[in-house]
Design an enzyme around this catalytic site. Structure first.
Site, PDB file in Angstrom:
ATOM      1  N   THR A   9      -1.333   2.683   4.242  1.00  0.00           N
ATOM      2  CA  THR A   9      -0.734   4.001   4.348  1.00  0.00           C
ATOM      3  C   THR A   9       0.050   4.209   5.633  1.00  0.00           C
ATOM      4  OG1 THR A   9      -2.611   4.841   3.130  1.00  0.00           O
ATOM      5  CG2 THR A   9      -1.403   6.439   4.456  1.00  0.00           C
ATOM      6  N   THR A  50      -5.659   6.821   8.106  1.00  0.00           N
ATOM      7  CA  THR A  50      -5.563   5.713   7.160  1.00  0.00           C
ATOM      8  C   THR A  50      -6.967   5.148   6.956  1.00  0.00           C
ATOM      9  OG1 THR A  50      -4.483   3.577   6.715  1.00  0.00           O
ATOM     10  CG2 THR A  50      -5.056   4.040   9.002  1.00  0.00           C
ATOM     11  N   GLY A  51      -7.166   4.461   5.855  1.00  0.00           N
ATOM     12  CA  GLY A  51      -8.483   3.882   5.597  1.00  0.00           C
ATOM     13  C   GLY A  51      -9.106   4.458   4.334  1.00  0.00           C
ATOM     14  N   GLY A  76     -10.104   6.758   1.985  1.00  0.00           N
ATOM     15  CA  GLY A  76      -9.744   8.159   1.888  1.00  0.00           C
ATOM     16  C   GLY A  76     -10.917   9.080   1.610  1.00  0.00           C
ATOM     17  N   THR A  81       1.517   6.954   0.670  1.00  0.00           N
ATOM     18  CA  THR A  81       0.652   5.833   0.293  1.00  0.00           C
ATOM     19  C   THR A  81       0.698   5.602  -1.222  1.00  0.00           C
ATOM     20  OG1 THR A  81      -1.595   4.939   0.546  1.00  0.00           O
ATOM     21  CG2 THR A  81      -1.432   7.221  -0.166  1.00  0.00           C
ATOM     22  N   VAL A 134      -7.194  10.224  -6.187  1.00  0.00           N
ATOM     23  CA  VAL A 134      -6.375  10.641  -5.050  1.00  0.00           C
ATOM     24  C   VAL A 134      -7.247  10.547  -3.812  1.00  0.00           C
ATOM     25  CG1 VAL A 134      -5.167  12.586  -3.980  1.00  0.00           C
ATOM     26  CG2 VAL A 134      -4.919  12.179  -6.433  1.00  0.00           C
ATOM     27  N   GLY A 135      -6.713   9.958  -2.758  1.00  0.00           N
ATOM     28  CA  GLY A 135      -7.467   9.829  -1.505  1.00  0.00           C
ATOM     29  C   GLY A 135      -7.151  10.958  -0.550  1.00  0.00           C
ATOM     30  N   ASP A 136      -7.206  10.645   0.719  1.00  0.00           N
ATOM     31  CA  ASP A 136      -6.976  11.655   1.753  1.00  0.00           C
ATOM     32  C   ASP A 136      -5.501  11.915   2.030  1.00  0.00           C
ATOM     33  OD1 ASP A 136      -6.962   8.921   2.784  1.00  0.00           O
ATOM     34  OD2 ASP A 136      -6.429   9.884   4.683  1.00  0.00           O
ATOM     35  N   SER A 180       0.795  -1.230   0.000  1.00  0.00           N
ATOM     36  CA  SER A 180       0.000   0.000   0.000  1.00  0.00           C
ATOM     37  C   SER A 180       0.821   1.271   0.000  1.00  0.00           C
ATOM     38  CB  SER A 180      -0.911   0.039   1.231  1.00  0.00           C
ATOM     39  OG  SER A 180      -1.717  -1.098   1.255  1.00  0.00           O
TER      40      SER A 180
HETATM   41  N1  ASP Z   1      -6.135   6.438   2.968  1.00  0.00           N
HETATM   42  C1  ASP Z   1      -5.542   5.843   1.800  1.00  0.00           C
HETATM   43  C2  ASP Z   1      -6.264   6.330   0.576  1.00  0.00           C
HETATM   44  O1  ASP Z   1      -7.466   6.469   0.616  1.00  0.00           O
HETATM   45  C3  ASP Z   1      -5.563   4.363   1.771  1.00  0.00           C
HETATM   46  C4  ASP Z   1      -5.332   3.658   3.045  1.00  0.00           C
HETATM   47  O2  ASP Z   1      -4.967   4.228   4.056  1.00  0.00           O
HETATM   48  O3  ASP Z   1      -5.524   2.444   3.035  1.00  0.00           O
HETATM   49  O4  ASP Z   1      -5.631   6.491  -0.441  1.00  0.00           O
END
Ligand code: ASP
Length: 344
Positions: free
Chosen positions: A204, A255-256, A258, A222, A233-235, A84
């Site tokens: 991440t 994390t998680g 986004g 990440t 693009v995530g968070d 990741s």
């Molecule tokens: N937060 C990250 C994203 O959404 C992914 C992750 O943390 O698993 O890109």
């Protein structure tokens, strides 16, 4: 990422928030787990203890928080077993590994790169965006052009294992950014067989540090969601969502999923909650509650978002939507791993 989920499922300490290592820092609910001390470094996900160890050496030698974070995150970015982050990260649906990263320092300076390809250490490019450009964010081709102009080499981030996983995924091309246990089990079937010692996949890396000078900084890196749409693009590289630092108050990272973290501006929300007097853990819980409230409990059961936070006093805390999130912390008393509390 997927094996990471298994790894977390096997964690028996669940919501208890129990320390697995030496205790030398303060739980954010006010429980003193040991003498308060500087410096402190905290990262999302237990396997990032390796990154913390590198950061710790710099912090313990009176180094700056941001220097420590950058070198620490390099460990995870270069780790091919982490699916990741950086090298070894799972690609987007077109087979391209694109990485996102950001940094924020004690003066509120920040920099980010998004959808960057071919660069092993996006966190260092993000730092240079902060230090050498008048901008905060560079994306895609522009970010790559800037990295190359700063002397970064072009590398292939797609490992044979990640490529194989992508080709397996292509057979169904089923994309669902929700993270659930069942979903992960299903997606695990698409994964290459893990070899012993490679059970450390996680997500991440978000990393926060308080240095000996009492200054806070943060960084995040990440490769985003596996098999995401090209350009997604995530968070993680979004200041305020995946990371926020206010040197007067504290810092938070995420994390998680986004998209959910962006929608509640998670990390900024947490820092503002700490400014209003909440402990790091209570502040993280508030952000999690917003995600759950917005989605409703039934939908929220099917997504994961986790936050970690540190305040100016060096107290740390975390919270996640569902079970399975943990973090790594390192203080003068050594490393420890903590299973985060969760809401549902
Ligand atoms: N937060 C990250 C994203 O959404 C992914 C992750 O943390 O698993 O890109």
């Amino acid at each position: 990422m997927l094996e990471r989920r298994r790894f977390l499922q096997h964690s028996v300490l669940g919501s208890l928030g129990i320390f697995l290592g030496k205790q030398g820092f303060s739980l954010s609910n006010g429980t003193k787990a040991g003498a308060q001390s500087k410096p402190v470094v905290i990262s999302t996900w237990a396997p990032n203890q390796k990154a913390n160890a590198v950061a710790w050496k710099i912090l313990a030698a009176n180094g700056k928080a941001l220097d420590a974070l950058e070198k620490g995150i390099h460990v995870t970015e270069a780790d091919p077993t982490d699916q990741s982050v950086g090298y070894g990260g799972l690609p987007d649906r077109d087979g391209r590994v694109t990485v996102d990263s950001c940094v924020m320092d004690e003066r509120g300076n920040c920099g980010a790169v998004m959808c960057l390809e071919h660069i092993l250490h996006p966190v260092s490019v993000a730092r240079l965006v902060m230090e050498k450009t008048p901008h905060v964010q560079l994306v895609g081709e522009g970010a790559l052009k800037f990295a190359l102009s700063e002397g970064f080499e072009k590398v292939n981030l797609l490992t044979p294992e990640a490529e194989k996983a992508w080709k397996n995924w292509l057979k169904t091309s089923k994309y669902d950014p929700m993270i659930t246990v069942e979903h992960l089990e299903e997606r695990n079937k698409n994964q290459p067989k893990q070899v012993p010692g490679q059970q450390h996949n996680h997500d991440t890396i978000g990393m926060l540090a308080l240095d000996m000078h009492g200054n806070l900084s943060g960084a995040c890196s990440t490769s985003g969601m596996a098999f995401k749409m090209a350009g997604r693009v995530g968070d993680s590289p979004i200041i305020g969502a995946g990371l926020y630092v206010d040197n007067e108050v504290g810092a938070a990272t995420a994390t998680g999923v986004g998209e959910e973290i962006v929608r509640v501006c998670g990390s900024h929300t947490i820092v503002e909650m700490m400014r209003n007097g909440l402990s790091p853990e209570a502040a993280c819980k508030k952000a999690v509650e917003r995600i759950v409230k917005r989605n409703g409990i039934e939908k929220a059961r099917n997504l994961q978002a986790g936050f970690i936070a540190i305040n100016k006093q060096g107290e740390v805390g975390a919270y996640s939507v569902i079970k399975g999130f943990n973090y790594a912390v390192h203080t003068n008393n050594g490393p420890a791993t903590v299973d985060a509390k969760f809401l549902i």
